[in-house]
Structure formats: C-alpha cells, structure tokens
Design a protein around this motif. Sequence first.
Motif, PDB file in Angstrom:
ATOM      1  N   SER A  32       1.209  -0.684   3.825  1.00 13.52           N
ATOM      2  CA  SER A  32       2.639  -0.918   3.530  1.00 13.52           C
ATOM      3  C   SER A  32       2.738  -2.463   3.392  1.00 13.52           C
ATOM      4  O   SER A  32       2.362  -3.176   4.284  1.00 13.52           O
ATOM      5  CB  SER A  32       3.490  -0.193   4.171  1.00 13.52           C
ATOM      6  OG  SER A  32       3.932  -0.943   5.483  1.00 13.52           O
ATOM      7  N   LYS A  62       2.308  -1.748   8.027  1.00 12.17           N
ATOM      8  CA  LYS A  62       1.968  -0.778   8.545  1.00 12.17           C
ATOM      9  C   LYS A  62       0.559  -0.655   7.998  1.00 12.17           C
ATOM     10  O   LYS A  62       0.149  -0.464   6.820  1.00 12.17           O
ATOM     11  CB  LYS A  62       2.938   0.288   8.212  1.00 12.17           C
ATOM     12  CG  LYS A  62       4.174   0.142   8.856  1.00 12.17           C
ATOM     13  CD  LYS A  62       5.240   1.272   8.663  1.00 12.17           C
ATOM     14  CE  LYS A  62       6.615   1.249   9.244  1.00 12.17           C
ATOM     15  NZ  LYS A  62       7.339   2.258   9.014  1.00 12.17           N
ATOM     16  N   GLU A  87      -2.320   2.899   8.281  1.00  7.79           N
ATOM     17  CA  GLU A  87      -2.579   3.841   8.838  1.00  7.79           C
ATOM     18  C   GLU A  87      -3.945   4.389   8.361  1.00  7.79           C
ATOM     19  O   GLU A  87      -3.962   4.800   7.150  1.00  7.79           O
ATOM     20  CB  GLU A  87      -1.291   5.148   8.783  1.00  7.79           C
ATOM     21  CG  GLU A  87      -1.525   6.470   9.302  1.00  7.79           C
ATOM     22  CD  GLU A  87      -1.168   6.559  10.602  1.00  7.79           C
ATOM     23  OE1 GLU A  87      -1.639   7.492  11.366  1.00  7.79           O
ATOM     24  OE2 GLU A  87      -0.373   5.654  11.294  1.00  7.79           O
ATOM     25  N   ASP A 123       8.437   4.688   6.329  1.00  4.36           N
ATOM     26  CA  ASP A 123       8.612   3.257   5.616  1.00  4.36           C
ATOM     27  C   ASP A 123       9.938   3.006   5.082  1.00  4.36           C
ATOM     28  O   ASP A 123      10.676   1.974   5.251  1.00  4.36           O
ATOM     29  CB  ASP A 123       7.540   2.981   4.853  1.00  4.36           C
ATOM     30  CG  ASP A 123       7.178   1.561   4.516  1.00  4.36           C
ATOM     31  OD1 ASP A 123       7.133   0.679   5.665  1.00  4.36           O
ATOM     32  OD2 ASP A 123       6.857   1.022   3.409  1.00  4.36           O
TER      33      ASP A 123
END
Length: 403
Positions: A370, A374, A376, A397
């Motif tokens: 993001s 972020k 993942e 988010d």
Amino acid sequence: MVQNKNIVLGVSGGIAAYKACALTSKLVQKGANVKVIMTESAQKFVNPLTFQALSRQPVYIDTFDEKDPNKIAHIDLADWADIFVLAPATANVLGKVANGIADDMLTTTLTATRASIYVAPAMNVHMYANPAVQKNMQTLTSFGYQFIEPGEGFLACGYVGKGRLEEPETIIRVIEEQENSKDSTFFHGKEILITAGPTQESIDPVRFFTNHSSGKMGYALAEVASKLGANVTLVTGPTKLPTPPKVKRIEVKTAEEMYDQVLLHYDACDIVVKSAAVADYKPIKTFDQKMKKQDGNLVVEMERTKDILKTLGKKKKQQYLVGFAAETNDVIRYGKEKLAKKNLDAIVVNDISQEGAGFSVDTNIVTFLSAKGKEEIMPLLSKSEIAKKIFVLMENDMKDGTL
C-alpha cells in the motif's frame, strides 16, 4: 465464529467421510451445535453412531423417519440451520442438488434450507475435472453456494491430483472468515469496478496478439466484492468464466475498448481494482483480409496502447485505486516503483515464475503493497482465498482515512 451456531453437516458417500468425523468433533469443540445427515452410501463408510457420539445429537438418515408428528423432519432441520456444510460432497450429490433432485434426507433438507451453504467436494481427480461436474459446481455457485476447493495430493484411488477433501481445520477457518465478513458493512453499497482477463489485439480477421491471462483472479475478486455487499461492475476481456452472482458484466476485446469502458464508469466509482492483463502494444497496421503466408520473415510494427492505470492515477479524486503487477524478477522493487509512478493506493504483485502462481492456475502467491507502507505477503492459496484477503487488507487500509 461458529460458536453457538446451528450447523447441519451433510455427509455423502465417499471415503473422505472419515474426515467428516473430525470436522464434527472440531465444530463441537468450538461451541457449535451440530446435527448430521448421512446418505445411504455414507453409512457404508462410517456408522451413524459415530456421528451421534461426536455431535451428541441424533443423526438423520431417512426422509420418512418422522419422530415428532408435530414437525416435518427435513423442513424443521432446514429451518433450524444457520449454516449448512456439505462435506464430503460427491459428484453424485452435486449433480442432484444442481438439478433440483431431492430424493433423500440430505437433498430434501438442502433444497429446503435458507442457511448459508458451504460445499467441500471430494472425488477422483478425473471426476472432479469432468465437464458435467464442473458445470454443476458453476450452477451451484450461481445459486450462492460457497465452495471450499479440494486439496491436491495422494487420493484413495491411487491417483495423485486435485480431489482430496480439504482438512477440517481449513474448512472451519474458511467458514469463520466468510461468516465474519458478513458482519462487516464496510463495502455495502460501494461502487466497485474490477477489470479481468486478457485483451486481444487483432492483426487480421484470423490472428491476434494476446497473453496467458485466464481472468480467474479478477472474477474471484468480483465474486468476493459482491458477497460483501458492493455494487460490482466487471469489465472483462475474452474469457469463458461464468459471471459471479449479482455482478454487472461488460465484455470487451481490445485494450482501447477496456480503456473506454473503465473511463466511462470511473467517476462514479469508490474503488477500482485493475487486475486485467492488458496488452501494452498493438499492431500499427491491421488488415481487413487474412494475411497470406509469404517467403521469409514477417516484421510487425507495434505501438503502445493507452496506459489505463496511469490515466486512472492522474484522474483520481475520491477513488481507492488498486493495481496488479505480474513480474518474473525483482517483484517487490518493480511493484513499489509502479505504486508510486502510477499514483496508486495499493498494488498486488506476484512472481509468475513461481510454481502455483500466475496465469491460468487456480492458485496464486502475492504480496499486497500500500501507499501507506503496508506490506503483506500471502503464501500459496486459492485465488478465491487471495481475493478475500485482499479485501480485508483494503478495508484496513481505507479505514485509515482514504474513504
């Protein structure tokens, strides 16, 4: 969670019925109220007394065994259920239910219930791939049944392949995740546009340039978004995949057509997920008649197509914009560059050179990045599971203030 939920477990006749015993036990341990229905064939593999002991409930095996004259057993059981799980689901029972055949306790109850229905198939790898079985599963999916895909491995018949009943822990996890998502209203009413599949750039009436995209990832995203209560528009390149329930489908062929349709709907969107594999180049010169084979080599001059994602990034107002990037090396670096360069809110990147990831297959391995930093990593999962996790990450988010 499944605690205090009324769960009907339908067990049909396959060797994987033994796993349904473990599933019953684990559901009860989690606090669920479980009642089991067995087909006649299932009783050849497991005795009903086993399920009675594990569930501490009577086991239903006969449509006409009406113990209480004040109730119709299969209707009462259908109304009692919050969740209906069919595990294992054989090819036979899938065919019956998909075609409205209700000739035993399991199929009559399943036909009458209004509960959430989860189906975990188990069968020989070639049976699972049979076109009739696939069609029946597509039909049930269109009815709103939710499938927990079988795993791959050594099967009882001796084959190695897809068809093994998923492990009880995984079945329960999928059910819990899906049931929990129903409690979230974050995506309810949101306008979500998703692009999927390849594009085709013709050079003559016979030939065209395209790529290996199957559209499976985009269709999985569209299905999940619809189940989360969003109003979903799916702009799709050529694919034979069935349209997910309650999704508006717009079919295109070329990159130009996809560009036009996406831009047409963009202003009204809250979220755009561009998962389509759009051609970067198209032939400068095309022919109305079939090109004839000639001696020597053929040189086709190509020109750039319009960059849909970059255009959306420039025009972005309130939209949350997600891109996809299929790479073969330096995946994270290229993903972060694209995230910034195209003004995206998030990007999903994957290395298509990894086994089980990329085009045409039912699984994927991706990383969600993001603009807020972020990151993942999602290991090898079905594209349906990947899609669910992507929407969870998007929600987290966006709750930081994007929408």
